[in-house]
Design a protein around this motif. Structure first.
Motif, PDB file in Angstrom:
ATOM      1  N   THR A  76      41.885   5.757   7.971  1.00 49.39           N
ATOM      2  CA  THR A  76      41.586   7.101   8.474  1.00 49.39           C
ATOM      3  C   THR A  76      42.851   7.813   8.923  1.00 49.39           C
ATOM      4  N   PHE A  77      43.750   7.059   9.578  1.00 54.35           N
ATOM      5  CA  PHE A  77      45.022   7.640  10.014  1.00 54.35           C
ATOM      6  C   PHE A  77      45.854   8.073   8.810  1.00 54.35           C
ATOM      7  N   THR A  78      45.858   7.273   7.750  1.00 56.68           N
ATOM      8  CA  THR A  78      46.629   7.606   6.550  1.00 56.68           C
ATOM      9  C   THR A  78      46.079   8.855   5.864  1.00 56.68           C
ATOM     10  N   VAL A 109      48.123  12.360   5.485  1.00 56.06           N
ATOM     11  CA  VAL A 109      48.386  13.067   4.228  1.00 56.06           C
ATOM     12  C   VAL A 109      47.984  14.535   4.355  1.00 56.06           C
ATOM     13  N   ALA A 110      46.824  14.769   4.977  1.00 59.77           N
ATOM     14  CA  ALA A 110      46.366  16.151   5.166  1.00 59.77           C
ATOM     15  C   ALA A 110      47.340  16.941   6.032  1.00 59.77           C
ATOM     16  N   GLY A 166      40.723  20.119   1.040  1.00 57.23           N
ATOM     17  CA  GLY A 166      39.567  19.244   1.148  1.00 57.23           C
ATOM     18  C   GLY A 166      39.375  18.321  -0.035  1.00 57.23           C
ATOM     19  N   LEU A 167      39.414  18.871  -1.246  1.00 54.57           N
ATOM     20  CA  LEU A 167      39.164  18.052  -2.427  1.00 54.57           C
ATOM     21  C   LEU A 167      40.334  17.113  -2.700  1.00 54.57           C
ATOM     22  N   ALA A 168      41.563  17.559  -2.441  1.00 55.34           N
ATOM     23  CA  ALA A 168      42.726  16.687  -2.601  1.00 55.34           C
ATOM     24  C   ALA A 168      42.665  15.521  -1.621  1.00 55.34           C
ATOM     25  N   VAL A 169      42.266  15.803  -0.378  1.00 59.89           N
ATOM     26  CA  VAL A 169      42.118  14.750   0.624  1.00 59.89           C
ATOM     27  C   VAL A 169      41.016  13.780   0.208  1.00 59.89           C
ATOM     28  N   ALA A 209      43.921  21.154   8.527  1.00 59.16           N
ATOM     29  CA  ALA A 209      44.681  20.539   7.442  1.00 59.16           C
ATOM     30  C   ALA A 209      43.744  19.916   6.406  1.00 59.16           C
ATOM     31  N   VAL A 210      42.708  19.232   6.866  1.00 61.25           N
ATOM     32  CA  VAL A 210      41.745  18.620   5.964  1.00 61.25           C
ATOM     33  C   VAL A 210      41.001  19.690   5.177  1.00 61.25           C
TER      34      VAL A 210
END
Length: 491
Positions: free
Chosen positions: A472-474, A478-479, A436-439, A431-432
């Motif tokens: 980190t969880f948030t 999101v990812a 990647g760039l959005a995250v 997912a990350v």
């Protein structure tokens, strides 16, 4: 924010001494070891299939929590955390046989079915690349906020001029891994079939526009909110988004050179060496380090000049991508050792990693060039260090996949291969990696929000870990949400 707190944060972010490469390697080894434990649990116990809430929690602990712990509470004893990851992986691997599923042995029932099956992709998805790129984004996102807390060691923060640190390798790794996957579009064409240079430049500029917009937004927000920054990182106005934005057009310009020198690795070394010659035999280094900031160029000289070093890193990433992205030929029974080494992705990666390490040693050794590493300059040793580090880590991830999931690309059915690939990939890292760039952008926004609302420098250990864990969880949440919605935000 009070002026004293702002100055303290600037010193906090810039770093002064950095850490040893051995320590950085020990901390960063947590990432492949986390992937190893995840892979063993999946291949031996099928823990992450189906992906239940419990499986998601374990996935988060291994691929996000371990990285957070390595850079904070375990930062002084990283080998203990490495041991806590390696020992369970070894025990589960030795005490349990691989779980066999129905699609592991599936074959086309007849020649007619085989002929109707979809042809296999010559550039298949490689789970070890996804896991590596995802873990690099995770540690980058963790570090950009953790650096603002006292629990994050100062030696891990970016150094001022010369030296090595964990955050220094993170910036270069982001560029390197971008280069690894970017070469996919060029591998689809033969040398004489690539689009014209004008079409490549037009496409690269379209890709750069969103990054330029993000760079401008970040510039306005940082200046408008009087957010703490260190101008010696990129300059007064330049930021990392601008560096990423200018990479695609310059990479397109290098494609005609590839027809003359058909090796991205050689091209990257030529560019890195030429830039180092300019640093050593002209006044360029003096200009970057100490020149007054009079005009727009001198105000942003770090970002402008270091761009050539990052371009070399990007090309080095493309050289690794040209090794790992194509489909590996299944060895025949009569294959010789020489042919095996020639076609084996793991063997070629290992050789490439050793060569990069040797070049880095030569560039920094007393018996070689004796050059210091400088992320600020993005000089030759920095370029070689980033290339050696990432190639070695990708080789380790490839070895893990070869041991735990040896049959991913040994099916003649595309659907079976896709399912095996999905099961060999961490959902969080997938997912990350997909966004990647959005995250990374979300992580930057959350970092700014936390710093504007919380006195991070005054937080204790438990308070810091609570905030960092929630952050980190948030970010990972999101990812996962974007992944579940099947949204891929192209930036």
């Amino acid at each position: 924010m009070a002026r004293d707190d702002k100055l303290a944060k600037e010193a906090n972010v810039s770093g002064l001494t950095g850490g040893s490469i051995a320590e950085i390697n020990a901390v960063s080894l947590v990432m492949p070891l986390s992937i190893l434990l995840w892979s063993v649990l999946q291949s031996r116990l099928r823990l992450f299939t189906p992906y239940t809430p419990y499986a998601a929690f374990v996935d988060f602990l291994l691929n996000c929590g371990a990285v957070l712990g390595a850079t904070t509470v375990y930062s002084s004893i990283p080998w203990l955390l490495n041991l806590l990851l390696a020992l369970p992986a070894a025990l589960v691997f030795l005490l349990n046989a691989p779980v066999r599923t129905k699609h592991n042995t599936s074959r086309p029932s007849s020649k007619s079915e085989a002929s109707k099956s979809v042809p296999l992709d010559p550039l298949p998805v490689k789970p070890f690349i996804t896991n590596h790129r995802g873990s690099m984004v995770v540690i980058t996102c963790v570090a950009i906020l953790a650096v603002d807390f006292q629990i994050f060691p100062r030696r891990f923060a970016k150094v001022e001029n010369w030296g090595t640190s964990l955050m220094d390798i993170g910036v270069g790794s982001f560029v390197f891994t971008s280069g690894v996957v970017s070469v996919r579009s060029f591998l689809k064409f033969a040398a004489g079939q690539r689009p014209s240079l004008s079409k490549q430049l037009l496409g690269s500029f379209r890709h750069s526009i969103p990054l330029l917009v993000l760079g401008v937004i970040r510039l306005i927000s940082v200046k408008g909110l009087d957010y703490a920054e260190h101008v010696t990182e990129y300059g007064v106005h330049w930021n990392f988004f601008f560096t990423l934005a200018f990479l695609p057009p310059f990479v397109a310009l290098f494609q005609p050179a590839f027809d003359i020198v058909p090796s991205y690795a050689v091209l990257s070394c030529i560019l890195g060496a030429a830039y180092e010659v300019a640093l050593d035999f002209t006044d360029l280094t003096k200009y970057i380090i100490s020149a007054p900031r009079k005009d727009l160029i001198s105000q942003n000289r770090e970002g402008i000049c270091s761009f050539f070093g990052y371009l070399a890193i990007f090309l080095a990433g493309q050289s690794v991508g040209s090794i790992v992205l194509p489909r590996e030929q299944v060895p025949r029974k009569d294959t010789t050792v020489r042919e095996l080494l020639k076609h084996s992705i793991l063997a070629r990666l290992t050789i490439a990693a050793l060569l990069w390490c040797l070049l880095f040693w030569f560039s920094t050794s007393y018996y070689g060039l004796g050059l210091p590493v400088s992320r600020r300059l993005a000089n030759l040793p920095y370029f070689l260090w980033v290339s050696a580090f990432n190639t070695a880590h990708i080789a380790i991830c490839c070895a893990i996949e070869s041991v735990c999931f040896p049959n991913i690309h040994r099916s003649s059915v595309k659907e079976v291969e896709a399912k095996r690939s999905k099961e060999a990939t961490s959902t969080i890292l997938l997912a990350v990696n997909r966004n990647g760039l959005a995250v990374f952008l979300v992580a930057n926004l959350l970092t700014g929000l936390v710093n504007l609302t919380v006195p991070t420098l005054k937080m204790g250990v438990w308070q810091s870990m609570a905030i960092l864990s929630g952050y980190t969880f948030t970010v990972s949440g999101v990812a996962i949400l974007l992944h579940r919605l099947n949204w891929i935000i192209k930036l």
